[in-house]
Motif scaffolding. Structure first.
Motif, short mmCIF file in Angstrom:
data_model
loop_
_atom_site.label_atom_id
_atom_site.label_comp_id
_atom_site.label_asym_id
_atom_site.label_seq_id
_atom_site.Cartn_x
_atom_site.Cartn_y
_atom_site.Cartn_z
N HIS A 69 49.28 24.64 54.16
CA HIS A 69 48.22 24.24 53.23
C HIS A 69 47.19 25.34 53.05
CE1 HIS A 69 46.22 23.30 57.09
NE2 HIS A 69 45.08 23.36 56.42
N GLN A 70 47.00 26.19 54.05
CA GLN A 70 46.06 27.31 53.93
C GLN A 70 46.61 28.37 52.97
OE1 GLN A 70 45.80 28.46 58.04
NE2 GLN A 70 44.22 26.93 58.52
N VAL A 71 47.93 28.57 53.03
CA VAL A 71 48.57 29.52 52.13
C VAL A 71 48.48 29.02 50.68
CG1 VAL A 71 50.80 30.50 51.46
CG2 VAL A 71 50.12 30.45 53.87
N ILE A 72 48.74 27.75 50.48
CA ILE A 72 48.67 27.18 49.13
C ILE A 72 47.25 27.26 48.58
CG2 ILE A 72 48.92 25.05 47.80
CD1 ILE A 72 51.18 24.27 49.73
N ALA A 73 46.26 26.92 49.41
CA ALA A 73 44.86 26.99 48.97
C ALA A 73 44.47 28.41 48.61
CB ALA A 73 43.95 26.45 50.08
N GLY A 74 44.88 29.37 49.43
CA GLY A 74 44.56 30.77 49.14
C GLY A 74 45.23 31.26 47.87
N THR A 75 46.47 30.87 47.66
CA THR A 75 47.20 31.32 46.47
C THR A 75 46.56 30.79 45.19
OG1 THR A 75 49.28 31.41 47.72
CG2 THR A 75 49.44 31.30 45.33
N LEU A 76 46.24 29.51 45.16
CA LEU A 76 45.65 28.92 43.96
C LEU A 76 44.26 29.47 43.69
CD1 LEU A 76 46.77 25.19 44.40
CD2 LEU A 76 47.79 26.96 42.94
N THR A 77 43.46 29.63 44.75
CA THR A 77 42.12 30.18 44.58
C THR A 77 42.19 31.62 44.09
OG1 THR A 77 41.35 28.78 46.40
CG2 THR A 77 39.90 30.58 45.71
N GLY A 78 43.10 32.40 44.66
CA GLY A 78 43.25 33.79 44.25
C GLY A 78 43.68 33.92 42.80
N PHE A 79 44.58 33.05 42.37
CA PHE A 79 45.02 33.08 40.97
C PHE A 79 43.84 32.84 40.03
CE2 PHE A 79 46.23 30.35 37.35
CZ PHE A 79 46.93 31.30 36.60
N ALA A 80 43.03 31.84 40.35
CA ALA A 80 41.86 31.55 39.50
C ALA A 80 40.90 32.73 39.47
CB ALA A 80 41.16 30.30 40.01
N LEU A 81 40.68 33.35 40.63
CA LEU A 81 39.78 34.50 40.69
C LEU A 81 40.35 35.68 39.91
CD1 LEU A 81 38.65 34.43 44.43
CD2 LEU A 81 37.20 34.09 42.42
N GLY A 82 41.65 35.90 40.02
CA GLY A 82 42.26 37.00 39.29
C GLY A 82 42.08 36.86 37.79
N VAL A 83 42.26 35.64 37.28
CA VAL A 83 42.10 35.40 35.84
C VAL A 83 40.66 35.66 35.40
CG1 VAL A 83 42.18 33.63 34.05
CG2 VAL A 83 44.01 33.77 35.75
N VAL A 84 39.70 35.17 36.19
CA VAL A 84 38.28 35.29 35.81
C VAL A 84 37.78 36.72 35.99
CG1 VAL A 84 35.95 34.56 36.40
CG2 VAL A 84 37.80 32.87 36.32
N LEU A 85 38.05 37.32 37.14
CA LEU A 85 37.50 38.64 37.45
C LEU A 85 38.13 39.74 36.61
CD1 LEU A 85 37.28 38.41 41.35
CD2 LEU A 85 35.40 38.27 39.71
N ASN A 86 39.34 39.54 36.14
CA ASN A 86 39.99 40.56 35.32
C ASN A 86 39.30 40.74 33.98
OD1 ASN A 86 42.00 42.51 34.92
ND2 ASN A 86 43.35 41.07 33.89
N ARG A 87 38.44 39.78 33.62
CA ARG A 87 37.70 39.89 32.36
C ARG A 87 36.36 40.59 32.54
NH1 ARG A 87 38.47 33.44 31.11
NH2 ARG A 87 40.76 33.45 30.81
#
Length: 339
Positions: A170-188
């Motif tokens: 569950h920690q891996v899943i939480a990290g993956t989803l959070t990282g994806f959201a950050l990648g989308v936002v921060l890349n802008r």
């Protein structure tokens, strides 16, 4: 959470039993998912392909790893390698699991930093690659290839963290989803060509923000060294406990990289204009330089000295990639043309 943790331990046991012959491959994957790999491996490669994307790699790595540190301090996640012993639930039927050199990280476990930073950073890289392929070929099929590799690599990194007992699923899943959201936002919001003051303020903001949170939590009686104590107690090999896995190491690493990114753009705005062949030489020299800089031993005592030197190390790295090595190659190629 006992049920979730217990199921995670049994999953790790099944994964180790079923794939132990691929131990070296799992350790390699977890190494490639380490947040440090973003600075040492991905950054120079991507920067010499596309400067903006290279800067985005550092930017996204710093912010996502800093947020991961904050989340870990707040969420207090356990790690499997110590929870198995601390829980006292496996006295009669202990799981047949083993630890590895990267297992004994000293920070809290939730969410997974490897999964979170890798998910964010790789999104920056694969989205740039997909856009490039689409602009060149107009093929949606080829455009989908980087995203497929993205998913496969995230799955591999997540499984590698479970395999070595560093994280629960569950920690891996939480990290993956959070990282994806950050990648989308921060890349802008990539800070390309921003003034040095922006990077100084960001560096100080990250450092003081973490210190204030740390002091505030300790003021209310929260012991933030609990995970370090447990890691030292239950790590099977004491020399696997590393200073660079401590929470404050990631903080100094991120602050140093942020300042170094600002200094590099301050010394040489826009970078050095180099053709493709000199860029290949730059990549080889930069990778070699970063490898040796990272391998330089740092004193672990007193801790403050280690953190200062660690900060300096990661302040230097962006300047090596963006200013020093390209500048040297530029002068070398310019001299050859004159001769």
């Amino acid at each position: 959470m006992e049920t979730v943790h217990t199921q995670g331990v049994w999953m790790a046991e099944a994964l180790q039993k079923g794939t132990m012959e691929y131990e070296k491959q799992w350790l390699f994957v977890t190494h490639m998912g380490d947040p440090k790999a973003a600075f040492l491996i991905y950054f120079p490669i991507v920067y010499y392909l596309n400067k903006r994307t290279g800067i985005a790699v550092v930017w996204v790595t710093v912010i996502s790893e800093w947020l991961n540190l904050v989340f870990k301090w707040i969420l207090f996640g356990e790690r499997p390698f110590w929870w198995v012993e601390e829980s006292r639930l496996f006295v009669e039927n202990p799981p047949q699991v083993q630890q590895f050199p990267p297992t004994c990280e000293t920070g809290p476990g939730s969410p997974s930093g490897h999964a979170m930073v890798t998910s964010a950073v790789w999104w920056v890289m694969v989205s740039a690659a997909a856009s490039f392929l689409h602009s060149c070929t107009r093929s949606r099929l080829l455009m989908a290839v980087p995203y497929l590799l993205y998913v496969l690599f995230l799955v591999a990194v997540g499984l590698s963290r479970i395999f070595i007992l560093a994280h629960f699923p569950h920690q891996v899943i939480a990290g993956t989803l959070t990282g994806f959201a950050l990648g989308v936002v921060l890349n802008r919001t990539v800070p390309e060509r921003r003034p040095l003051l922006f990077f100084l303020q960001t560096c100080m903001g990250l450092f003081l923000g973490a210190l204030l949170l740390h002091s505030g939590l300790e003021h209310f009686g929260v012991d933030l060294s609990w995970s370090i104590t447990l890691a030292k107690r239950w790590c099977s090999q004491k020399d696997w406990i590393r200073m660079d896995s401590r929470p404050f190491s990631s903080l100094t690493r991120d602050c140093g990289a942020m300042l170094g990114l600002g200094l590099a753009q301050f010394w040489k705005p826009g970078g050095w204009p180099l053709p493709w062949v000199p860029r290949t030489l730059c990549l080889a020299l930069s990778s070699l330089a970063l490898y040796h800089i990272n391998r330089m031993p740092l004193p672990s005592s007193p801790p403050v000295l280690f953190y200062i030197l660690y900060f300096i190390r990661f302040t230097v790295m962006p300047q090596v990639v963006m200013v020093l090595v390209p500048g040297f190659v530029h002068l070398l190629t310019a001299k050859n043309k004159q001769e």
